[in-house]
Write a protein that holds these residues in place. Structure first.
Motif, PDB file in Angstrom:
ATOM      1  N   ILE A 242       0.988  -0.848  -0.035  1.00 58.11           N
ATOM      2  CA  ILE A 242       0.220   0.280   0.052  1.00 58.11           C
ATOM      3  C   ILE A 242       1.083   1.210  -0.008  1.00 58.11           C
ATOM      4  N   ASN A 243       0.541   2.454  -0.736  1.00 57.93           N
ATOM      5  CA  ASN A 243       1.150   3.276  -1.050  1.00 57.93           C
ATOM      6  C   ASN A 243       1.719   4.144  -0.118  1.00 57.93           C
ATOM      7  N   PRO A 244       3.115   3.865   0.497  1.00 58.28           N
ATOM      8  CA  PRO A 244       2.890   5.181   2.110  1.00 58.28           C
ATOM      9  C   PRO A 244       3.252   6.543   2.336  1.00 58.28           C
ATOM     10  N   GLU A 245       2.787   7.009   0.625  1.00 57.41           N
ATOM     11  CA  GLU A 245       3.086   8.295   0.270  1.00 57.41           C
ATOM     12  C   GLU A 245       1.635   8.982   0.278  1.00 57.41           C
ATOM     13  N   LYS A 246       0.443   8.157   0.666  1.00 57.72           N
ATOM     14  CA  LYS A 246      -1.197   8.367   0.601  1.00 57.72           C
ATOM     15  C   LYS A 246      -1.766   8.100   1.310  1.00 57.72           C
ATOM     16  N   HIS A 247      -0.591   7.364   2.663  1.00 53.09           N
ATOM     17  CA  HIS A 247      -1.322   6.399   3.385  1.00 53.09           C
ATOM     18  C   HIS A 247      -1.060   6.094   4.516  1.00 53.09           C
ATOM     19  N   ALA A 248      -0.308   6.960   5.512  1.00 52.31           N
ATOM     20  CA  ALA A 248       0.070   6.958   6.377  1.00 52.31           C
ATOM     21  C   ALA A 248      -0.039   5.842   7.758  1.00 52.31           C
ATOM     22  N   GLY A 249       1.379   5.187   7.577  1.00 48.82           N
ATOM     23  CA  GLY A 249       1.316   4.091   8.736  1.00 48.82           C
ATOM     24  C   GLY A 249       1.730   2.952   7.868  1.00 48.82           C
ATOM     25  N   ILE A 250       1.768   3.081   7.411  1.00 51.19           N
ATOM     26  CA  ILE A 250       1.972   1.756   6.159  1.00 51.19           C
ATOM     27  C   ILE A 250       3.480   1.570   6.411  1.00 51.19           C
ATOM     28  N   ASP A 251       3.767   0.105   7.178  1.00 51.90           N
ATOM     29  CA  ASP A 251       4.956  -0.470   7.427  1.00 51.90           C
ATOM     30  C   ASP A 251       6.158  -0.879   6.108  1.00 51.90           C
ATOM     31  N   THR A 252       6.511  -0.109   5.831  1.00 55.21           N
ATOM     32  CA  THR A 252       6.996  -0.397   4.885  1.00 55.21           C
ATOM     33  C   THR A 252       8.045  -1.079   4.392  1.00 55.21           C
ATOM     34  N   GLU A 253       9.229  -1.137   5.288  1.00 52.57           N
ATOM     35  CA  GLU A 253      10.048  -2.473   5.571  1.00 52.57           C
ATOM     36  C   GLU A 253       9.254  -3.942   5.771  1.00 52.57           C
ATOM     37  N   LEU A 254       7.863  -4.356   6.588  1.00 53.19           N
ATOM     38  CA  LEU A 254       7.950  -5.074   6.538  1.00 53.19           C
ATOM     39  C   LEU A 254       7.327  -6.000   5.520  1.00 53.19           C
ATOM     40  N   GLY A 255       6.773  -4.580   5.136  1.00 55.58           N
ATOM     41  CA  GLY A 255       5.896  -5.240   3.768  1.00 55.58           C
ATOM     42  C   GLY A 255       6.419  -5.234   2.567  1.00 55.58           C
ATOM     43  N   LYS A 256       7.565  -4.706   2.433  1.00 57.64           N
ATOM     44  CA  LYS A 256       9.055  -5.033   1.461  1.00 57.64           C
ATOM     45  C   LYS A 256       9.144  -6.294   1.978  1.00 57.64           C
ATOM     46  N   ALA A 257       9.604  -6.661   3.050  1.00 59.64           N
ATOM     47  CA  ALA A 257       9.853  -8.469   3.423  1.00 59.64           C
ATOM     48  C   ALA A 257       9.218  -9.160   3.009  1.00 59.64           C
ATOM     49  N   TRP A 258       8.171  -8.539   2.944  1.00 60.92           N
ATOM     50  CA  TRP A 258       7.121  -9.908   3.067  1.00 60.92           C
ATOM     51  C   TRP A 258       6.997 -10.215   1.191  1.00 60.92           C
ATOM     52  N   ILE A 259       7.125  -9.193   0.760  1.00 58.30           N
ATOM     53  CA  ILE A 259       7.279  -9.535  -1.191  1.00 58.30           C
ATOM     54  C   ILE A 259       7.715  -9.784  -1.816  1.00 58.30           C
ATOM     55  N   ASN A 260       9.542  -9.331  -0.868  1.00 60.95           N
ATOM     56  CA  ASN A 260      10.711 -10.210  -0.851  1.00 60.95           C
ATOM     57  C   ASN A 260      11.065 -11.770  -1.073  1.00 60.95           C
ATOM     58  N   TYR A 261      10.182 -11.919   0.025  1.00 60.01           N
ATOM     59  CA  TYR A 261      10.352 -13.331   0.974  1.00 60.01           C
ATOM     60  C   TYR A 261       9.247 -14.051   0.161  1.00 60.01           C
ATOM     61  N   LEU A 262       8.291 -13.522  -0.601  1.00 60.97           N
ATOM     62  CA  LEU A 262       7.343 -14.561  -1.285  1.00 60.97           C
ATOM     63  C   LEU A 262       7.777 -14.252  -2.616  1.00 60.97           C
ATOM     64  N   ILE A 263       9.204 -13.431  -3.067  1.00 57.79           N
ATOM     65  CA  ILE A 263       9.242 -13.906  -4.700  1.00 57.79           C
ATOM     66  C   ILE A 263      10.706 -14.437  -4.335  1.00 57.79           C
ATOM     67  N   SER A 264      10.972 -14.926  -3.592  1.00 60.01           N
ATOM     68  CA  SER A 264      12.489 -15.540  -3.063  1.00 60.01           C
ATOM     69  C   SER A 264      12.654 -16.477  -3.495  1.00 60.01           C
ATOM     70  N   ASP A 265      13.624 -17.518  -4.329  1.00 61.74           N
ATOM     71  CA  ASP A 265      14.148 -19.144  -4.910  1.00 61.74           C
ATOM     72  C   ASP A 265      12.738 -19.547  -3.838  1.00 61.74           C
ATOM     73  N   LYS A 266      13.335 -19.808  -2.437  1.00 63.55           N
ATOM     74  CA  LYS A 266      12.542 -20.706  -1.219  1.00 63.55           C
ATOM     75  C   LYS A 266      11.921 -20.650  -1.169  1.00 63.55           C
ATOM     76  N   VAL A 267      10.733 -19.997  -1.208  1.00 61.67           N
ATOM     77  CA  VAL A 267       9.065 -19.314  -1.467  1.00 61.67           C
ATOM     78  C   VAL A 267       9.039 -19.790  -2.004  1.00 61.67           C
ATOM     79  N   GLN A 268       9.206 -19.657  -3.893  1.00 57.97           N
ATOM     80  CA  GLN A 268       8.836 -19.619  -5.071  1.00 57.97           C
ATOM     81  C   GLN A 268       9.027 -21.693  -5.108  1.00 57.97           C
ATOM     82  N   GLN A 269       9.893 -22.337  -4.451  1.00 59.45           N
ATOM     83  CA  GLN A 269       9.832 -23.578  -3.901  1.00 59.45           C
ATOM     84  C   GLN A 269       8.338 -24.355  -3.833  1.00 59.45           C
ATOM     85  N   GLU A 270       7.895 -22.803  -1.868  1.00 58.36           N
ATOM     86  CA  GLU A 270       6.887 -24.309  -1.524  1.00 58.36           C
ATOM     87  C   GLU A 270       6.410 -24.017  -1.952  1.00 58.36           C
ATOM     88  N   ILE A 271       5.927 -23.418  -2.803  1.00 60.39           N
ATOM     89  CA  ILE A 271       4.519 -22.891  -4.028  1.00 60.39           C
ATOM     90  C   ILE A 271       4.075 -23.892  -4.392  1.00 60.39           C
TER      91      ILE A 271
END
Length: 306
Positions: A242-271
């Protein structure tokens, strides 16, 4: 709306304490690391998120607060800034969401296919036809009152409901005027994929489902796949911040970590292997290396969010 009840209760208690000023700074600090996720029901009902959750929570010392709803409702949560990350499957509305400035950093994480399921006896006689032809026949036979021909729609503005409407449109129908209120044969459940499958099974009716949720519920259903091929049945899942420049209080660091976790090789193999042991086939296909199959830019599958 399905929240992890225990987490919600804790979150509400902490929120109440913060408002009343009865919580210490140390306790407030401890509440950090909670990532709010709105997800389409299929990713939740299949158990995929619960499968991926523990490793992320352990690695980042975080808690995932997951709300499961149709894509339309998930987009509403994002438009209000109620969540940090969304996981949905409706490319057209995702594009609008991003163009309106509500979402950024979309990454494609998985895909599978929709399938029209129905009674084994197939009273409408649609087995083996293209999806559009199947819908035309269902409309004709349903309006004619052919015994055993009924269709249960999600009817909830979800990604699956949007796909159903796209098939009706491709078949030559205007959804609002030709399909809705076309007779008792057409029923809108107004609920998630799992509940819709149960309703369709009780009515011995046809319905549209993503194959992953169908496989997860297959053991409790008498319905079987009737139409399972056709380009229009492709189902692509994405996640975005969710765009932190439009919506206040977004946890960008943890949000980015979650997205990168999902596209990582390990999780892609899990999927890629999720569900194989239990159902004999994967509930989802990994997005990795399949951008051409899905018709999306390679960068949306492989490029980490910085």
């Amino acid at each position: 709306m399905k929240w992890d009840s225990q987490i919600v209760i804790i979150a509400l208690l902490l929120a109440g304490l913060l408002v009343s000023g009865c919580v210490s700074d140390d306790t407030a600090s401890a509440s950090r690391g909670e990532l709010r996720i709105a997800t389409t029901t299929s990713l939740y009902d299949t158990g995929l998120l619960d499968h991926l959750r523990p490793a992320f929570e352990d690695k980042y010392n975080a808690k995932l607060l997951v709300v499961s709803a149709g894509t339309g409702k998930a987009l509403e949560y994002g438009q209000r800034g109620d969540v940090d990350v969304m996981m949905v499957h409706d490319r057209a509305r995702e594009d609008t969401f991003i163009a309106d400035g509500d979402g950024v950093e979309r990454r494609v994480i998985a895909y599978n296919y929709f399938v029209i399921i129905g009674p084994e006896s197939d009273p409408a006689g649609i087995r083996g036809t293209e999806p559009e032809e199947a819908f035309k026949t269902l409309m004709t036979e349903g309006k004619a009152g052919t015994p055993g021909v009924a269709f249960v729609s999600r009817g909830d503005a979800s990604g699956t409901h949007a796909k159903e409407q796209a098939i009706w449109k491709s078949a030559g129908y205007t959804y609002a005027t030709d399909v809705q209120n076309s007779g008792n044969w057409y029923v809108e459940a107004g609920s998630g994929m799992g509940a819709t499958l149960v309703m369709a099974n009780e009515k011995e009716a046809y319905t549209l489902s993503d194959i992953g949720t169908f496989l997860a519920y297959k053991g409790d259903l008498k319905l079987v796949p009737i139409v399972d091929s056709g380009d229009i049945l492709l189902n692509v899942y994405s996640t975005m911040l969710i765009n932190p420049e439009k919506h206040a209080g977004i946890d960008t660091e943890l949000g980015k970590a979650w997205i990168n976790y999902l596209i990582s090789d390990k999780v892609q193999q899990e999927i890629a292997t999720f569900g194989v042991a239990e159902y004999g086939e994967p509930l989802f296909f990994a997005a990795s290396g399949k951008w051409d199959v899905m018709g999306v830019p390679e960068a949306e599958v492989t490029t980490p969010v910085l």
